[in-house]
Design an enzyme around this catalytic site. Structure first.
Site, short mmCIF file in Angstrom:
data_model
loop_
_atom_site.label_atom_id
_atom_site.label_comp_id
_atom_site.label_asym_id
_atom_site.label_seq_id
_atom_site.Cartn_x
_atom_site.Cartn_y
_atom_site.Cartn_z
N LYS A 115 3.56 1.32 -3.83
CA LYS A 115 3.01 0.53 -4.94
C LYS A 115 3.85 0.63 -6.22
O LYS A 115 3.86 -0.28 -7.04
CB LYS A 115 1.57 0.97 -5.24
CG LYS A 115 0.60 0.58 -4.15
CD LYS A 115 -0.82 0.95 -4.53
CE LYS A 115 -1.78 0.64 -3.40
NZ LYS A 115 -3.17 0.93 -3.72
N GLY A 122 -15.63 4.06 -1.12
CA GLY A 122 -14.52 3.20 -1.53
C GLY A 122 -14.51 1.82 -0.90
O GLY A 122 -13.62 1.01 -1.20
N PRO A 153 -0.71 21.24 -10.37
CA PRO A 153 0.20 21.58 -11.47
C PRO A 153 1.58 20.91 -11.40
O PRO A 153 2.16 20.64 -12.45
CB PRO A 153 0.34 23.10 -11.39
CG PRO A 153 -0.30 23.52 -10.13
CD PRO A 153 -1.19 22.44 -9.65
N ASP A 198 -6.47 -3.50 -7.65
CA ASP A 198 -7.26 -2.28 -7.45
C ASP A 198 -8.17 -2.02 -8.66
O ASP A 198 -9.33 -1.61 -8.50
CB ASP A 198 -6.35 -1.05 -7.28
CG ASP A 198 -5.75 -0.98 -5.88
OD1 ASP A 198 -6.33 -1.55 -4.94
OD2 ASP A 198 -4.67 -0.37 -5.74
N THR A 241 0.83 -1.20 0.00
CA THR A 241 0.00 0.00 0.00
C THR A 241 0.86 1.25 0.00
O THR A 241 2.10 1.17 -0.11
CB THR A 241 -1.03 -0.04 1.16
OG1 THR A 241 -1.93 1.04 1.00
CG2 THR A 241 -0.38 0.06 2.52
N ARG A 296 2.84 18.00 -11.10
CA ARG A 296 3.12 16.78 -11.89
C ARG A 296 2.35 16.76 -13.21
O ARG A 296 2.21 15.70 -13.84
CB ARG A 296 2.72 15.55 -11.06
CG ARG A 296 3.70 15.20 -9.96
CD ARG A 296 3.18 13.98 -9.17
NE ARG A 296 2.95 12.83 -10.02
CZ ARG A 296 1.79 12.14 -10.07
NH1 ARG A 296 0.77 12.51 -9.36
NH2 ARG A 296 1.68 11.10 -10.86
P1 NAP Z 1 -1.08 8.71 -4.14
O1 NAP Z 1 -0.39 7.81 -5.08
O2 NAP Z 1 -0.33 9.35 -3.03
O3 NAP Z 1 -1.80 9.86 -5.04
C1 NAP Z 1 -2.50 10.91 -4.44
C2 NAP Z 1 -3.07 11.84 -5.52
O4 NAP Z 1 -3.87 12.79 -4.83
C3 NAP Z 1 -2.00 12.60 -6.29
O5 NAP Z 1 -2.43 12.77 -7.60
C4 NAP Z 1 -1.96 13.94 -5.56
O6 NAP Z 1 -1.60 15.02 -6.39
C5 NAP Z 1 -3.41 14.11 -5.18
N1 NAP Z 1 -3.56 14.97 -4.01
C6 NAP Z 1 -3.14 14.74 -2.75
N2 NAP Z 1 -3.47 15.76 -1.95
C7 NAP Z 1 -4.13 16.66 -2.72
C8 NAP Z 1 -4.71 17.95 -2.47
N3 NAP Z 1 -4.70 18.50 -1.26
N4 NAP Z 1 -5.30 18.59 -3.50
C9 NAP Z 1 -5.31 18.04 -4.74
N5 NAP Z 1 -4.77 16.86 -5.03
C10 NAP Z 1 -4.19 16.16 -4.03
O7 NAP Z 1 -2.30 7.96 -3.41
P2 NAP Z 1 -3.17 6.75 -4.01
O8 NAP Z 1 -2.61 5.45 -3.61
O9 NAP Z 1 -3.44 7.00 -5.44
O10 NAP Z 1 -4.54 6.91 -3.14
C11 NAP Z 1 -5.41 7.98 -3.37
C12 NAP Z 1 -6.67 7.78 -2.53
O11 NAP Z 1 -7.35 6.59 -2.91
C13 NAP Z 1 -6.42 7.66 -1.03
O12 NAP Z 1 -7.43 8.32 -0.35
C14 NAP Z 1 -6.51 6.18 -0.78
O13 NAP Z 1 -6.91 5.87 0.54
C15 NAP Z 1 -7.60 5.78 -1.76
N6 NAP Z 1 -7.53 4.37 -2.18
C16 NAP Z 1 -8.64 3.61 -1.98
C17 NAP Z 1 -8.63 2.29 -2.38
C18 NAP Z 1 -9.85 1.45 -2.16
O14 NAP Z 1 -9.78 0.23 -2.31
N7 NAP Z 1 -10.99 2.05 -1.85
C19 NAP Z 1 -7.50 1.74 -2.99
C20 NAP Z 1 -6.38 2.55 -3.19
C21 NAP Z 1 -6.41 3.88 -2.77
P3 NAP Z 1 -0.05 15.35 -6.72
O15 NAP Z 1 0.30 14.47 -7.88
O16 NAP Z 1 -0.09 16.79 -7.08
O17 NAP Z 1 0.73 15.06 -5.49
#
Ligand code: NAP
Length: 391
Positions: free
Chosen positions: A70, A250, A155, A106, A66, A157
């Protein structure tokens, strides 16, 4: 002397303290009578390689990966399947005699969750906020299901995200583009969107008052899928329900990605009902959901479940869908759940098992959801024939 040693499955991430995976998997192993055990380990970034080598040396059977590993874990594995290569992220690893192979459950988990809500993404326009690991899994799943996609990201990335969008567009032959996440682009993209996915952690516990989407952009007919499952009803979902959109949290994606990992590790079909039940119970303990209602919203009891019964064709499913939308509660269509859990249609189940066999399945399914809260349950017409279901 021989001794039966349990197979070990683990979660590597940071943080892992609030993960529901240990509860889901350990209950699934117990349900299937397997001598397996699932543990969560918080791993520091500088120890990721040592942890993966350790998992290989100690012959762990399976791993979940996680946030934030990943992507970083991929070069540490012996093989990754084609979906991981396309998505660029691994969330599940299978150890076969010391050979570690990466998978991504996922993406399929997201599609299973959509399917459970009766949503077919084919031909639809999706807007995904965020472009991290989860967003990419969702995007590949949607593009492979013939949906078009707009990524909206901060912006910093944006160049990288635009390249990923172009690559996905080329591979899937779907329209995929990327733009900066700002009020103007959000309003333009949502004007014609059928599906909005929040793939950021904005709105997640403990900062539950946050949302990236102004509520005036939400409207009836739109599906709003928040990948967050703690709280089950985020501010975004609460405002989506109030606007008449269909909110989806989710949790089902989490359950299905776990179920698919279980199947990869054990070769057995996952007891999805047990996993859902245990995850909901664990969340209930953790969930400090802010019961924030938008101005003017009627007070909705956040936890109460509502079950609809009635004769075949009386409109239970239609009413349940509307009620779930309006209250922000999770929609459970019992017959659909039975079909998903068994992989067979209700007609096939009646033909294969007879009515008594089907009613036994129905009782099991009712049991599996009965501890859940905050649900609108559309019951099968004959369900009330068994008093145990009513109890
Ligand atoms: P990640 O790889 O860290 O990506 C996070 C994304 O959110 C990035 O694009 C980031 O933008 C953006 N972001 C973070 N803070 C932000 C803010 N304040 N304003 C605007 N954009 C923001 O995380 P991830 O693994 O993709 O997970 C994302 C979400 O999905 C989490 O809440 C996680 O718990 C959830 N999730 C749920 C499941 C499920 O099974 N339900 C599975 C996986 C993940 P930047 O690129 O600009 O940093």
């Amino acid at each position: 002397m021989t001794c039966s040693k349990p197979e070990i499955c683990t979660l590597f991430g940071n943080p892992v303290e609030h993960s529901l995976s240990p509860v889901m998997h350990n209950s699934a192993f117990k349900d299937k009578g397997l001598n397996y055990s699932y543990l969560a380990f918080k791993i520091k970034p500088e120890h990721l390689k040592a942890a993966i080598d350790g998992a290989r040396a100690l012959n762990f059977k399976g791993l979940n990966i996680t946030v934030p590993y990943k992507v970083d874990v991929m070069p540490l594995l012996d093989e990754v399947d084609s979906a991981c290569r396309r998505i660029g992220a691994v969330n599940t690893i299978v150890n076969t005699n010391g050979v570690l192979k990466g998978y991504n459950t996922d993406a399929t988990g997201f599609l299973k969750a959509l399917d459970g809500q009766g949503i077919d993404p084919a031909g639809k326009k999706a807007v995904i906020i965020g472009a991290g690991g989860a967003a990419m899994a969702v995007a590949y799943a949607l593009a492979d299901s013939h949906a078009s996609i707009t990524f909206l990201n901060r912006p910093a990335r944006l160049n990288e995200v635009t390249q990923m969008a172009n690559k996905l567009s080329e591979e899937s032959k779907q329209q995929v583009d990327a733009a900066e996440l700002n009020a103007k682009n959000l309003a333009a993209a949502l004007e014609t969107a059928h599906l909005l996915v929040n793939a950021t952690s904005v709105g997640m516990h403990p900062d539950t008052s946050q949302t990236l989407v102004p509520s005036n952009l939400l409207r009836p007919g739109m599906v709003v899928f928040d990948l967050i499952y703690n709280p089950l009803q985020t501010r975004l979902l609460s405002e989506a329900a109030f606007a008449g959109a269909q909110p989806v949290n989710g949790l089902e994606m989490l359950i299905w990605q776990g179920a698919l990992a279980f199947e990869l590790w054990t070769g057995l079909s996952a007891p999805v009902g047990t996993m859902r039940n245990e995850a909901l119970k664990a969340l209930e303990g953790q969930n400090k959901a802010v019961k924030r209602q938008p101005a003017g919203a009627k007070k909705i009891q956040a936890k109460t479940s509502i079950a609809l019964t009635g004769f075949m064709g009386s409109g239970k499913t239609t009413v349940a869908k509307i009620l779930a939308k309006k209250t922000g509660k999770r929609l459970v269509e019992l017959d659909k759940l039975i079909e998903i859990n068994t992989g067979s249609s209700i007609t096939e189940l009646f033909n294969q098992r007879g009515e008594i066999g089907f009613r036994e399945l129905e009782i099991e399914t009712v049991k599996s959801i009965s501890a859940g809260q905050n649900q609108v349950i559309s019951c099968g017409g004959g369900l009330v024939l068994n008093k145990i279901n009513i109890d």
